[in-house]
Scaffold this motif. Structure first.
Motif, PDB file in Angstrom:
ATOM      1  N   GLY A 231       1.970  10.518  42.415  1.00 53.12           N
ATOM      2  CA  GLY A 231       2.184  10.260  43.823  1.00 53.12           C
ATOM      3  C   GLY A 231       1.805   8.857  44.263  1.00 53.12           C
ATOM      4  O   GLY A 231       1.189   8.082  43.527  1.00 53.12           O
ATOM      5  N   LEU A 232       2.190   8.531  45.503  1.00 52.00           N
ATOM      6  CA  LEU A 232       1.828   7.289  46.186  1.00 52.00           C
ATOM      7  C   LEU A 232       1.628   7.622  47.664  1.00 52.00           C
ATOM      8  O   LEU A 232       2.242   8.569  48.177  1.00 52.00           O
ATOM      9  CB  LEU A 232       2.949   6.246  46.085  1.00 52.00           C
ATOM     10  CG  LEU A 232       3.174   5.485  44.780  1.00 52.00           C
ATOM     11  CD1 LEU A 232       4.383   4.569  44.961  1.00 52.00           C
ATOM     12  CD2 LEU A 232       1.953   4.685  44.390  1.00 52.00           C
ATOM     13  N   PRO A 233       0.827   6.861  48.373  1.00 47.53           N
ATOM     14  CA  PRO A 233       0.755   7.053  49.821  1.00 47.53           C
ATOM     15  C   PRO A 233       2.135   6.872  50.460  1.00 47.53           C
ATOM     16  O   PRO A 233       2.886   5.964  50.080  1.00 47.53           O
ATOM     17  CB  PRO A 233      -0.218   5.960  50.279  1.00 47.53           C
ATOM     18  CG  PRO A 233      -1.076   5.692  49.077  1.00 47.53           C
ATOM     19  CD  PRO A 233      -0.141   5.840  47.900  1.00 47.53           C
ATOM     20  N   GLU A 234       2.485   7.742  51.411  1.00 48.95           N
ATOM     21  CA  GLU A 234       3.765   7.629  52.104  1.00 48.95           C
ATOM     22  C   GLU A 234       3.929   6.257  52.751  1.00 48.95           C
ATOM     23  O   GLU A 234       5.043   5.729  52.854  1.00 48.95           O
ATOM     24  CB  GLU A 234       3.873   8.709  53.179  1.00 48.95           C
ATOM     25  CG  GLU A 234       4.201  10.092  52.651  1.00 48.95           C
ATOM     26  CD  GLU A 234       4.479  11.080  53.768  1.00 48.95           C
ATOM     27  OE1 GLU A 234       4.263  10.717  54.950  1.00 48.95           O
ATOM     28  OE2 GLU A 234       4.917  12.201  53.460  1.00 48.95           O
ATOM     29  N   ARG A 235       2.824   5.689  53.175  1.00 48.00           N
ATOM     30  CA  ARG A 235       2.847   4.381  53.847  1.00 48.00           C
ATOM     31  C   ARG A 235       3.470   3.306  52.966  1.00 48.00           C
ATOM     32  O   ARG A 235       4.113   2.378  53.466  1.00 48.00           O
ATOM     33  CB  ARG A 235       1.408   4.013  54.238  1.00 48.00           C
ATOM     34  CG  ARG A 235       1.227   2.684  54.906  1.00 48.00           C
ATOM     35  CD  ARG A 235      -0.189   2.579  55.470  1.00 48.00           C
ATOM     36  NE  ARG A 235      -1.194   2.905  54.458  1.00 48.00           N
ATOM     37  CZ  ARG A 235      -1.654   2.040  53.554  1.00 48.00           C
ATOM     38  NH1 ARG A 235      -1.198   0.803  53.538  1.00 48.00           N
ATOM     39  NH2 ARG A 235      -2.575   2.401  52.680  1.00 48.00           N
ATOM     40  N   TYR A 236       3.260   3.392  51.632  1.00 44.46           N
ATOM     41  CA  TYR A 236       3.818   2.383  50.737  1.00 44.46           C
ATOM     42  C   TYR A 236       5.344   2.395  50.796  1.00 44.46           C
ATOM     43  O   TYR A 236       5.994   1.355  50.633  1.00 44.46           O
ATOM     44  CB  TYR A 236       3.361   2.630  49.307  1.00 44.46           C
ATOM     45  CG  TYR A 236       1.895   2.344  49.041  1.00 44.46           C
ATOM     46  CD1 TYR A 236       0.997   2.175  50.094  1.00 44.46           C
ATOM     47  CD2 TYR A 236       1.406   2.251  47.748  1.00 44.46           C
ATOM     48  CE1 TYR A 236      -0.344   1.929  49.857  1.00 44.46           C
ATOM     49  CE2 TYR A 236       0.063   1.987  47.503  1.00 44.46           C
ATOM     50  CZ  TYR A 236      -0.807   1.837  48.562  1.00 44.46           C
ATOM     51  OH  TYR A 236      -2.137   1.592  48.329  1.00 44.46           O
ATOM     52  N   LEU A 237       5.917   3.584  51.000  1.00 40.20           N
ATOM     53  CA  LEU A 237       7.369   3.716  51.122  1.00 40.20           C
ATOM     54  C   LEU A 237       7.839   3.259  52.495  1.00 40.20           C
ATOM     55  O   LEU A 237       8.760   2.448  52.616  1.00 40.20           O
ATOM     56  CB  LEU A 237       7.778   5.167  50.882  1.00 40.20           C
ATOM     57  CG  LEU A 237       9.203   5.568  51.292  1.00 40.20           C
ATOM     58  CD1 LEU A 237      10.222   4.857  50.426  1.00 40.20           C
ATOM     59  CD2 LEU A 237       9.379   7.077  51.203  1.00 40.20           C
ATOM     60  N   LYS A 238       7.192   3.749  53.548  1.00 43.07           N
ATOM     61  CA  LYS A 238       7.665   3.513  54.912  1.00 43.07           C
ATOM     62  C   LYS A 238       7.411   2.091  55.394  1.00 43.07           C
ATOM     63  O   LYS A 238       8.222   1.515  56.107  1.00 43.07           O
ATOM     64  CB  LYS A 238       7.014   4.521  55.860  1.00 43.07           C
ATOM     65  CG  LYS A 238       7.449   5.964  55.581  1.00 43.07           C
ATOM     66  CD  LYS A 238       6.753   6.952  56.500  1.00 43.07           C
ATOM     67  CE  LYS A 238       7.217   8.374  56.233  1.00 43.07           C
ATOM     68  NZ  LYS A 238       6.517   9.358  57.108  1.00 43.07           N
ATOM     69  N   LYS A 273      -2.866  13.181  44.282  1.00 39.40           N
ATOM     70  CA  LYS A 273      -3.232  12.655  45.594  1.00 39.40           C
ATOM     71  C   LYS A 273      -4.690  12.212  45.590  1.00 39.40           C
ATOM     72  O   LYS A 273      -5.559  12.878  45.028  1.00 39.40           O
ATOM     73  CB  LYS A 273      -3.021  13.718  46.671  1.00 39.40           C
ATOM     74  CG  LYS A 273      -3.358  13.255  48.088  1.00 39.40           C
ATOM     75  CD  LYS A 273      -3.123  14.384  49.086  1.00 39.40           C
ATOM     76  CE  LYS A 273      -3.387  13.902  50.515  1.00 39.40           C
ATOM     77  NZ  LYS A 273      -4.787  13.513  50.755  1.00 39.40           N
ATOM     78  N   PHE A 274      -4.950  11.063  46.221  1.00 38.14           N
ATOM     79  CA  PHE A 274      -6.304  10.512  46.269  1.00 38.14           C
ATOM     80  C   PHE A 274      -6.559   9.968  47.663  1.00 38.14           C
ATOM     81  O   PHE A 274      -5.749   9.207  48.193  1.00 38.14           O
ATOM     82  CB  PHE A 274      -6.454   9.396  45.229  1.00 38.14           C
ATOM     83  CG  PHE A 274      -7.779   8.697  45.259  1.00 38.14           C
ATOM     84  CD1 PHE A 274      -8.894   9.270  44.675  1.00 38.14           C
ATOM     85  CD2 PHE A 274      -7.912   7.463  45.883  1.00 38.14           C
ATOM     86  CE1 PHE A 274     -10.122   8.626  44.694  1.00 38.14           C
ATOM     87  CE2 PHE A 274      -9.132   6.805  45.913  1.00 38.14           C
ATOM     88  CZ  PHE A 274     -10.243   7.394  45.319  1.00 38.14           C
ATOM     89  N   GLY A 275      -7.667  10.361  48.268  1.00 35.06           N
ATOM     90  CA  GLY A 275      -8.027   9.834  49.582  1.00 35.06           C
ATOM     91  C   GLY A 275      -7.447  10.647  50.722  1.00 35.06           C
ATOM     92  O   GLY A 275      -6.729  11.631  50.525  1.00 35.06           O
ATOM     93  N   PRO A 276      -7.713  10.232  51.961  1.00 38.13           N
ATOM     94  CA  PRO A 276      -7.353  11.011  53.148  1.00 38.13           C
ATOM     95  C   PRO A 276      -5.919  10.835  53.643  1.00 38.13           C
ATOM     96  O   PRO A 276      -5.447  11.625  54.454  1.00 38.13           O
ATOM     97  CB  PRO A 276      -8.348  10.506  54.208  1.00 38.13           C
ATOM     98  CG  PRO A 276      -8.583   9.067  53.814  1.00 38.13           C
ATOM     99  CD  PRO A 276      -8.552   9.060  52.305  1.00 38.13           C
TER     100      PRO A 276
END
Length: 361
Positions: A231-238, A273-276
């Motif tokens: 996975g990756l944080p969604e923010r990296y995509l958006k 998943k890692f972090g909040p």
């Protein structure tokens, strides 16, 4: 800070010669070669607390992986996370450690891949092409292997991060480290990097063959195949436009088409998943439980984003995710290993390499 010493050419190499048309007293230099440098994520040197702490500190300090400002992130990382996480991660690594070789499975498999690729290219190009591997985090470092290749006479280097799909946190940071290593070289080799290969027919075919073998050997045909990607944080995509999410979904679609399956027989999920923050979804650990509760009591899981089995597959998928599935009422859990040094995989990687060596060999 002291200045970096330039790499010294290995003038004692067996193939070292005096350059053509040079003066008779010109020092010998190694025969010019082309280097193919394979790169993978990395591995701790051991499973003890301090080895794990060093490895995790390097990994989690990478701005490509965790992009929070250092003033905010480093106190949390150094003061809290690296006090607790090394012991937990060390226990997880210990459960899969290759005790005979005293190394992680990722290190073992990457060496096997390097040996197989070296043999395949050697049969075609002889000693014109030198193949080696490095790790983004831990050892052997990218810097040390670039320096070794330059010393051995590599005037051209093809850098190949072994990730099928592009993400800034995988291919991006591996390339960053390669470019930093080149900055330390007085005589820089010409260089190329390999683009993502997730949509190459040879890779999809190798992946499909591994699924077909897994299903053929399964005591019961799975109800669905879960393609679990890191996975990756969604923010990296958006916010950042990282193409990883699209590359993963296209990999699954191409695999489905190659297998000739219906859409209900295969799906894409994300793990680790890692972090909040919200990460790419659905989360594998939750989805396998939903599948069991929905009546799919037999599932298979593969990991197309990993070129070699590692902590995320051998421990997270085959232990934690499997446990989530069984706890929700699942009965038959099949993990289909990564492609590792499978012949079809090595052939696919060699095809990618040869395409990228065009004009050099």
């Amino acid at each position: 800070m002291g200045t970096m010493k330039p790499t010294q050419l290995n003038t004692n190499a067996a193939d070292a010669v005096c350059p053509a048309h040079a003066a008779t007293d010109h020092p010998k230099i190694p025969k010019q070669k082309i280097g193919v440098l394979l790169a993978n994520l990395g591995t701790p040197d051991a499973t003890d607390y301090w080895s794990m702490r060093r490895y995790l500190s390097e990994f989690l300090s990478d701005k490509r992986v965790i992009d929070y400002p250092a003033w905010k992130w480093q106190p949390i990382l150094q003061g809290i996370i690296l006090t607790i996480r090394p012991s937990k991660s060390g226990a997880a690594y210990k459960s899969i450690w290759n005790n005979e070789a005293n190394e992680s499975p990722l290190a073992t498999i990457t060496k096997q891949q390097t040996t197989a690729i070296s043999a395949a290219l050697g049969s075609k190009y002889g000693d014109e092409v030198m193949v080696d591997y490095c790790m983004r985090y831990g050892n052997p470092s990218t810097k040390s292997k670039v320096a070794k290749m330059v010393a051995e006479g590599c005037t051209k280097i093809l850098f190949f991060p072994l990730y099928p799909q592009y993400a800034g946190a995988t291919i991006g940071t591996a390339n960053d480290e390669f470019f930093r290593a080149l900055m330390d070289e007085n005589w820089q080799p010409a260089s190329r990097t390999v683009e993502p290969y997730f949509d190459k027919p040879e890779y999809i075919d190798a992946l499909a063959q591994s699924i077909e073998r897994g299903y053929a050997n399964a005591p019961k045909k799975p109800d669905i195949l879960i393609c679990s990607y890191h996975g990756l944080p969604e923010r990296y995509l958006k916010e950042g436009g990282d193409p990883y999410h699209c590359h993963c979904h296209k990999t699954t679609r191409l695999l489905k088409e190659r297998l000739g399956w219906a859409s209900t027989e295969i799906m894409t999920t994300f793990q680790s998943k890692f972090g909040p923050e919200e990460w790419l979804q659905p989360y594998t650990v939750e989805e396998v439980a939903r599948q069991a509760q929905a009546g799919n009591k037999s599932i298979a899981v593969c990991a197309p984003a990993f070129s070699a089995d590692c902590i995320e597959t051998l421990e997270e998928i085959n232990e934690e995710i499997k446990e989530s599935f069984e706890h929700a009422g699942g009965e038959d859990f099949l993990y289909i290993p990564c492609l590792n040094d499978d012949d079809a995989h090595i052939s696919a990687l060699c095809t990618v390499i040869e395409t990228n060596l065009a004009g050099w060999v």
